[in-house]
Design a protein around this motif. Structure first.
Motif, mmCIF file in Angstrom:
data_model
loop_
_atom_site.group_PDB
_atom_site.id
_atom_site.type_symbol
_atom_site.label_atom_id
_atom_site.label_comp_id
_atom_site.label_asym_id
_atom_site.label_seq_id
_atom_site.Cartn_x
_atom_site.Cartn_y
_atom_site.Cartn_z
ATOM 1 N N ALA A 1 0.833 -1.212 0.000
ATOM 2 C CA ALA A 1 0.000 0.000 0.000
ATOM 3 C C ALA A 1 0.864 1.257 0.000
ATOM 4 O O ALA A 1 0.633 2.182 -0.779
ATOM 5 C CB ALA A 1 -0.926 0.005 1.205
ATOM 6 N N ALA B 1 3.834 1.647 -1.019
ATOM 7 C CA ALA B 1 4.537 1.807 -2.301
ATOM 8 C C ALA B 1 3.601 2.356 -3.367
ATOM 9 O O ALA B 1 3.998 3.170 -4.209
ATOM 10 C CB ALA B 1 5.129 0.465 -2.739
ATOM 11 N N GLN B 2 2.348 1.907 -3.319
ATOM 12 C CA GLN B 2 1.380 2.399 -4.298
ATOM 13 C C GLN B 2 1.026 3.863 -4.033
ATOM 14 O O GLN B 2 0.783 4.620 -4.957
ATOM 15 C CB GLN B 2 0.107 1.548 -4.253
ATOM 16 C CG GLN B 2 0.311 0.102 -4.666
ATOM 17 C CD GLN B 2 0.693 -0.017 -6.126
ATOM 18 O OE1 GLN B 2 -0.035 0.428 -7.005
ATOM 19 N NE2 GLN B 2 1.835 -0.609 -6.399
ATOM 20 N N LEU B 3 0.980 4.253 -2.766
ATOM 21 C CA LEU B 3 0.609 5.628 -2.423
ATOM 22 C C LEU B 3 1.687 6.623 -2.808
ATOM 23 O O LEU B 3 1.392 7.770 -3.119
ATOM 24 C CB LEU B 3 0.362 5.738 -0.915
ATOM 25 C CG LEU B 3 -0.912 5.076 -0.411
ATOM 26 C CD1 LEU B 3 -0.890 4.982 1.106
ATOM 27 C CD2 LEU B 3 -2.118 5.868 -0.878
ATOM 28 N N GLY B 4 2.935 6.202 -2.752
ATOM 29 C CA GLY B 4 4.024 7.155 -2.946
ATOM 30 C C GLY B 4 4.254 7.941 -1.663
ATOM 31 O O GLY B 4 3.742 7.585 -0.595
ATOM 32 N N ASP B 5 5.015 9.026 -1.782
ATOM 33 C CA ASP B 5 5.429 9.773 -0.597
ATOM 34 C C ASP B 5 4.225 10.314 0.179
ATOM 35 O O ASP B 5 3.428 11.091 -0.358
ATOM 36 C CB ASP B 5 6.345 10.937 -0.987
ATOM 37 C CG ASP B 5 7.682 10.439 -1.510
ATOM 38 O OD1 ASP B 5 8.070 9.311 -1.161
ATOM 39 O OD2 ASP B 5 8.325 11.188 -2.265
ATOM 40 N N SER C 1 -1.075 11.585 0.201
ATOM 41 C CA SER C 1 0.224 11.563 -0.457
ATOM 42 C C SER C 1 0.370 12.881 -1.205
ATOM 43 O O SER C 1 -0.517 13.735 -1.138
ATOM 44 C CB SER C 1 0.334 10.369 -1.403
ATOM 45 O OG SER C 1 -0.617 10.486 -2.416
#
Lengths: 389, 128
Positions: free
Chosen positions: B32, B34-38, B62
């Protein structure tokens, strides 16, 4: 987890979507570990493994490489091309020097913006304009040009990739591969040669930094992308950083900050309408635009600083102290350079001055919002064909 | 039960402590994050609030978008991870550790049985 509508969902795979187009750099993006996302019918890198914040900051510090091959590129050729295109856009194109680019907008009859674009007058005996338009609008833009300007010949450059190299080191990096490009001024354009093929290099971009957009045949794109990445100052950056960079730079995103319901004056784009055009008109929506120039627009595009830790997003409303709705947010996100939420939107002109306090709402809670001057981060364009960055 | 249990929406729950001190630690998975990003901000639930399985637990912001986190189980919020207020990036760096979101007192332990164990979740992620 469930991401909101404006961006790709986490839990849902895009398999149910219609097949996405790819750019010539698709395999390379995947090799570089990009998280791909659908955008304007294309599968494009949202970010690479370093993440959007690192990519964003790298662009401001050194140079980042973006694949923007989804954008539409076309040549408009024929006698009077500049004058004829002026019937659809408000920029002064007749006075545009060959080898120079102008930002302008395709307008509807009511003065609403159908798309925004870059128009470059190409050197040479033949009168030619090179247009770069938004991916989501390119089919309707080209259809409109074909229909409205049948005297001219429109050549869509579908086989060409477009790379953007952006950041303070862009000129020194690119000049090693394409010598001479560093001599181009901001909004200048040069044709050069790369690997035996023609390369079009425009000193422009969408980040607020000095930089270049490089158009080359698609089959050469991967080689050039890799060659640029091999330079220690260059890192790849995705659509997410492109969006946060342009928001910090106060630049409009079509479909959010400008669309068919906004005119160029209220959008703060009067600078792109030349003096002669303001007086003579001769473009769609002149009456509305002239009235907005004379009387001031009823609303204006503004920068917004939410006084919250959470970003305000597109669609949030803006209210005056008396509770009346006086505007709304059209782009919102997080600024990696300022380490805080920033946004753009529209406010009635009486509430559009920097420092004005408005209110918004986020998930049912009130948020104070301060109107701010744009850009949030100063532009650092090349002043005059700087040889070195 | 040992280790984490997972939802198809990429939340996890992990039981810690014994008997009356038993709490359920809830957060999002590495997939999750990783999919969201920062991640730049997390709106956490208030202690004392009650959440239902599948109900909204938190909102993760994010750079580009807001995403809702649903509770993998029903329960009462005992505490939220306030350290995320200053360091939301902990969810990116260590989602199962420092990046936990909330601790719950669960009301119905049988709800855990419907969740995936680590092997099942790993297979699920690979199928995406």
């Amino acid at each position: 987890m469930d991401e909101h509508a404006s961006s790709p969902a986490i839990a849902e795979t895009p398999t149910a979507e219609p097949a996405l187009a790819t750019t010539p750099l698709d395999a390379l993006h995947r090799r570089l570990g990009a998280r791909m996302a659908p955008f304007a019918g294309y599968s494009l890198p949202l970010h690479y493994p370093s993440g959007v914040i690192a990519e964003h900051l790298h662009t401001r510090e050194k140079a980042s490489l973006f694949d923007v091959s989804h954008m539409g590129q076309a040549l408009l050729t024929g006698r009077g091309a500049a004058r004829l295109l002026e019937t659809l856009v408000p920029a002064d194109l007749e006075s545009l020097t060959p080898g120079r680019t102008r930002y302008t907008q395709l307008l509807a009859e009511d003065g609403g913006i159908l798309d925004d674009l870059m128009a470059t007058r190409l050197p040479g005996r033949e009168e030619r304009l090179l247009l770069v338009v938004n991916a989501a609008a390119k089919e309707q833009d080209f259809a409109l040009l074909g229909q409205e300007l049948p005297q001219l010949s429109l050549t869509v450059l579908a086989g060409r990739a477009l790379l953007a190299l952006q950041g303070p080191r862009a000129a020194s990096v690119l000049s090693r591969i394409l010598p001479g490009v560093e001599e181009a001024p901001f909004m200048g354009w040069v044709a050069t040669e790369y690997d035996g093929a023609s390369a079009f290099v425009s000193r422009s971009g969408y980040t607020g930094e000095d930089g270049f957009e490089i158009s080359i045949p698609g089959h050469l794109a991967t080689g050039l992308f890799e060659r640029l990445l091999a330079h220690e100052d260059v890192a790849p950056a995705g659509l997410a950083a492109r969006d946060s960079l342009r928001l910090e730079a106060g630049l409009c995103l079509y479909g959010h900050d400008i669309d068919a319901t906004t005119d160029p004056v209220e959008a703060g784009l009067l600078w792109s309408i030349g003096k002669r055009r303001r007086e003579e008109g001769g473009f769609p929506g002149f009456a509305r635009i002239r009235a907005a120039i004379d009387n001031g627009p009823a609303r204006r595009r503004v920068g917004l600083l939410p006084q919250s830790k959470a970003p305000l997003r597109d669609g949030a409303i803006l209210t005056a102290p008396d509770g009346r709705v006086v505007g709304g947010v059209t782009s919102g996100g997080y600024s990696p350079c300022l380490s805080r939420p920033i946004a753009m939107g529209y406010a009635e002109s009486a509430f559009a001055a920097p420092g004005v306090r408005l209110a918004s709402e986020l998930r049912g809670k009130p948020v104070e919002v301060e109107v701010a001057a744009l850009p949030f981060v100063p532009h650092r364009y090349a002043s005059r064909g700087k040889g070195r960055a | 039960m040992s280790g984490e249990r997972y939802t198809k929406d990429h939340e996890y729950v992990r039981l810690e402590g014994q008997g009356d001190d038993e709490v359920a630690v809830v957060g999002v998975t590495d997939y999750a994050q990783a999919q969201l990003g920062d991640i730049v901000f997390i709106e956490l639930p208030e202690p004392g609030a009650r959440v239902d399985k599948g109900g909204q637990l938190a909102t993760i912001e994010s750079v580009k978008a807001a995403s809702e986190v649903y509770s993998p189980i029903s329960g009462e919020i005992i505490s939220a991870n306030d350290a995320l207020d200053d360091e939301p990036g902990s969810v990116n760096e260590d989602p199962l550790g420092r990046g936990w979101l909330a601790k719950l007192r669960i009301v119905d332990a049988t709800e855990l049985e419907g969740l995936m164990d680590e092997n099942a979740y790993r297979a699920f992620v690979e199928s995406l």
